[in-house]
Design a protein around this motif. Structure first.
Motif, PDB file in Angstrom:
ATOM      1  N   ALA A  44     -14.591  40.685 -39.501  1.00  0.00           N
ATOM      2  CA  ALA A  44     -13.196  40.583 -39.926  1.00  0.00           C
ATOM      3  C   ALA A  44     -13.189  40.496 -41.447  1.00  0.00           C
ATOM      4  CB  ALA A  44     -12.541  39.365 -39.317  1.00  0.00           C
ATOM      5  N   GLN A  78      -5.409  46.919 -38.699  1.00  0.00           N
ATOM      6  CA  GLN A  78      -5.273  46.712 -40.139  1.00  0.00           C
ATOM      7  C   GLN A  78      -3.848  46.275 -40.475  1.00  0.00           C
ATOM      8  OE1 GLN A  78      -7.213  49.781 -42.725  1.00  0.00           O
ATOM      9  NE2 GLN A  78      -7.517  50.889 -40.806  1.00  0.00           N
ATOM     10  N   ARG A 106      -5.885  43.369 -44.651  1.00  0.00           N
ATOM     11  CA  ARG A 106      -6.659  42.618 -43.661  1.00  0.00           C
ATOM     12  C   ARG A 106      -7.056  43.537 -42.527  1.00  0.00           C
ATOM     13  NH1 ARG A 106      -4.327  37.972 -39.765  1.00  0.00           N
ATOM     14  NH2 ARG A 106      -2.557  39.393 -39.909  1.00  0.00           N
ATOM     15  N   LYS A 107      -8.291  43.331 -42.018  1.00  0.00           N
ATOM     16  CA  LYS A 107      -8.761  44.067 -40.847  1.00  0.00           C
ATOM     17  C   LYS A 107      -9.356  43.065 -39.865  1.00  0.00           C
ATOM     18  CE  LYS A 107     -12.673  46.250 -40.390  1.00  0.00           C
ATOM     19  NZ  LYS A 107     -13.093  45.930 -38.997  1.00  0.00           N
ATOM     20  N   LEU A 108      -8.866  43.120 -38.618  1.00  0.00           N
ATOM     21  CA  LEU A 108      -9.397  42.245 -37.573  1.00  0.00           C
ATOM     22  C   LEU A 108     -10.669  42.846 -36.988  1.00  0.00           C
ATOM     23  CD1 LEU A 108      -6.052  41.368 -35.727  1.00  0.00           C
ATOM     24  CD2 LEU A 108      -7.185  40.133 -37.614  1.00  0.00           C
ATOM     25  N   LYS A 109     -11.374  42.030 -36.196  1.00  0.00           N
ATOM     26  CA  LYS A 109     -12.593  42.532 -35.547  1.00  0.00           C
ATOM     27  C   LYS A 109     -12.275  43.675 -34.594  1.00  0.00           C
ATOM     28  CE  LYS A 109     -15.055  38.123 -35.818  1.00  0.00           C
ATOM     29  NZ  LYS A 109     -15.729  37.040 -35.069  1.00  0.00           N
ATOM     30  N   SER A 110     -11.057  43.665 -34.061  1.00  0.00           N
ATOM     31  CA  SER A 110     -10.647  44.716 -33.142  1.00  0.00           C
ATOM     32  C   SER A 110     -10.406  46.049 -33.843  1.00  0.00           C
ATOM     33  CB  SER A 110      -9.368  44.299 -32.409  1.00  0.00           C
ATOM     34  OG  SER A 110      -8.311  44.102 -33.342  1.00  0.00           O
TER      35      SER A 110
END
Length: 473
Positions: free
Chosen positions: A48, A68, A61-65
């Motif tokens: 993340a 964005q 921001r970028k999540l683990k999934s």
């Protein structure tokens, strides 16, 4: 500034396994800035990533999934100004790109990479450099300021300036703030200004173009224009293209004066150039036949807006003085102002029967001597040079008699008596022949009338007879 550092340091300390690096980044306003964030999360699965700006919240921001998110203030006309190239993720490079950087973008940024409870944070300080010119389009003579603004401004940074890739040195030593250049607008200040900011081993730069409106040619006051006596010369006075100055005039200045012109002393053949009617920004003048007394200072002026723009120039006149002796002819190259002359060169110019010009060997020096025993009569040109090359030239024609050799003069002296005697004899013979011709013509005319000759003879006999009779009586 210290509070911001403290907040980021505290967050880093509270994170398990966190590592923090502070990086300085400089970017020019309007360009692209790259904020580095490189780390190894020690995992094969995607981490993340969170980019934030101090006091302004989330940037990207970028999540683990893989989802964005962008901060609401980073969109411009519906287009996001920030991005994090996914192609670099495999190299553990999570750098943030900011397009069309503005001064408001300057400040502290944090890159936080999280994976399975481990966090790595990079702190980046983005400093935006912008160069501005005031007024934006200055006129020659205006008060000019060129400012280099850094946001946020680092304490103790070193500022340097370059003009057209050459270092610019301040002439006003009272100006302690090197981030501002304050000068009187002149043609020499036109060009590309670059501000270079150095801080903690990093360097950033920004540039701006400056164009000073006014008289472009000559580029500075007291420019020298060279002309030969009797030739034509153009005195340049060219304003920036597109300008239409009014009230323009030419004046000749008194010797040693730049403020009180000597009116009414312009050369007799002085006139405005014909180009002035086609191009109103060209107020150049022309002297059709330069005299030696036409030398001196001239001033061209015109009004742009509410300001009068002037340019002074000096007309330097060249002539050749000659003196003759029994042995030689001496030529001297004279200039009304030879302060910028570094060298003189004399060249003999000859022409063949077809009029083709050829140049003979050159001689150095202000003065040359041409011996009467040589055949170097004809046209001679004096070329005078300055530090940057040739300044001008003037020609002089040496009369043929100056080139007669001593040998020829001696031959004429020895044969003078013979030539004079022969000439007298020829004249006497010619007179005799003329008289004989006249007598012949007279007799020829009388023979055409034989009766007239008989009458004359009879009258003569009768006169003699009367004289004898009178004697006898």
């Amino acid at each position: 500034m210290l509070l911001e550092y403290f907040i980021f340091g505290l967050i880093t300390f509270l994170m398990t396994g966190a590592q923090c690096e502070i990086t300085e980044v400089f970017a020019e306003a309007g360009s692209q800035a790259v904020l580095p964030c490189k780390c190894n999360p020690s995992a094969s699965s995607p981490p993340a990533i969170l980019w934030t700006q101090a006091n302004k919240g989330t940037v990207w921001r970028k999540l683990k999934s893989g989802l964005q998110y962008w901060g609401s203030s980073w969109a411009q006309n519906g287009v996001q100004r920030v991005q994090c190239p996914h192609s670099q993720f495999e190299r553990d490079d999570f750098s943030l790109q900011i397009n069309r950087v503005t001064e408001e973008d300057g400040g502290l940024y944090s890159c936080l990479v999280q994976h399975k409870g481990n966090s790595v944070e990079n702190v980046v300080i983005l400093r935006v450099i912008r160069v501005s010119v005031s007024p934006a389009v200055p006129i020659s003579g205006d008060a000019l300021s060129i400012t280099c603004k850094v946001t946020p401004l680092p304490s103790g940074a070193k500022v340097q300036w370059k003009l057209n890739n050459s270092p610019f040195y301040f002439t006003n030593y009272r100006n302690t703030d090197k981030s501002v250049v304050m000068q009187k607008a002149t043609r020499r200040l036109s060009g590309n200004w670059t501000c270079i900011v150095s801080y903690k081993g990093k360097e950033g730069r920004a540039s701006a173009s400056l164009s000073v409106k006014g008289i472009m040619q000559p580029p500075k006051d007291n420019t020298k224009v060279y002309a030969a006596v009797g030739s034509a010369v153009t005195l340049p006075c060219v304003f920036a293209s597109g300008l239409k100055p009014f009230g323009s005039e030419w004046e000749k200045l008194k010797t040693g004066s730049t403020s009180k012109p000597a009116l009414g002393h312009l050369p007799p053949s002085f006139s405005l150039s014909s180009q002035s009617y086609e191009m109103p920004w060209d107020k150049s003048a022309r002297v059709e036949e330069v005299g030696y007394m036409d030398e001196g200072s001239y001033r061209c002026s015109g009004i742009i807006g509410r300001q009068q723009v002037t340019r002074t120039m000096q007309l330097v006149v060249a002539k050749i003085d000659s003196s003759k002796t029994k042995a030689a002819v001496t030529l001297t190259c004279q200039l009304t102002d030879a302060s910028d002359v570094t060298d003189y060169e004399w060249v003999r110019v000859t022409y063949d029967i077809n009029g083709t010009q050829s140049v003979g060997p050159t001689q150095k020096g202000k003065t040359i001597s041409i011996s009467r025993e040589s055949d170097e009569w004809g046209e001679w040109a004096c070329l005078f040079y300055g530090k940057e090359g040739i300044l001008g030239n003037i020609t002089y024609h040496v009369p043929l008699m100056a080139g007669l050799t001593g040998q020829k003069l001696k031959g004429l002296s020895h044969n003078t008596t013979a030539v004079v005697g022969l000439s007298i004899l020829l004249v006497v013979l010619l007179l005799i022949l003329v008289q004989m011709f006249k007598n012949h013509q007279r007799r020829k005319r009388i023979f055409q009338y034989p009766a007239l000759e008989t009458i004359v003879h009879t009258i003569s006999n009768e006169r003699e007879e009367r004289e004898r009779n009178q004697t006898k009586e």
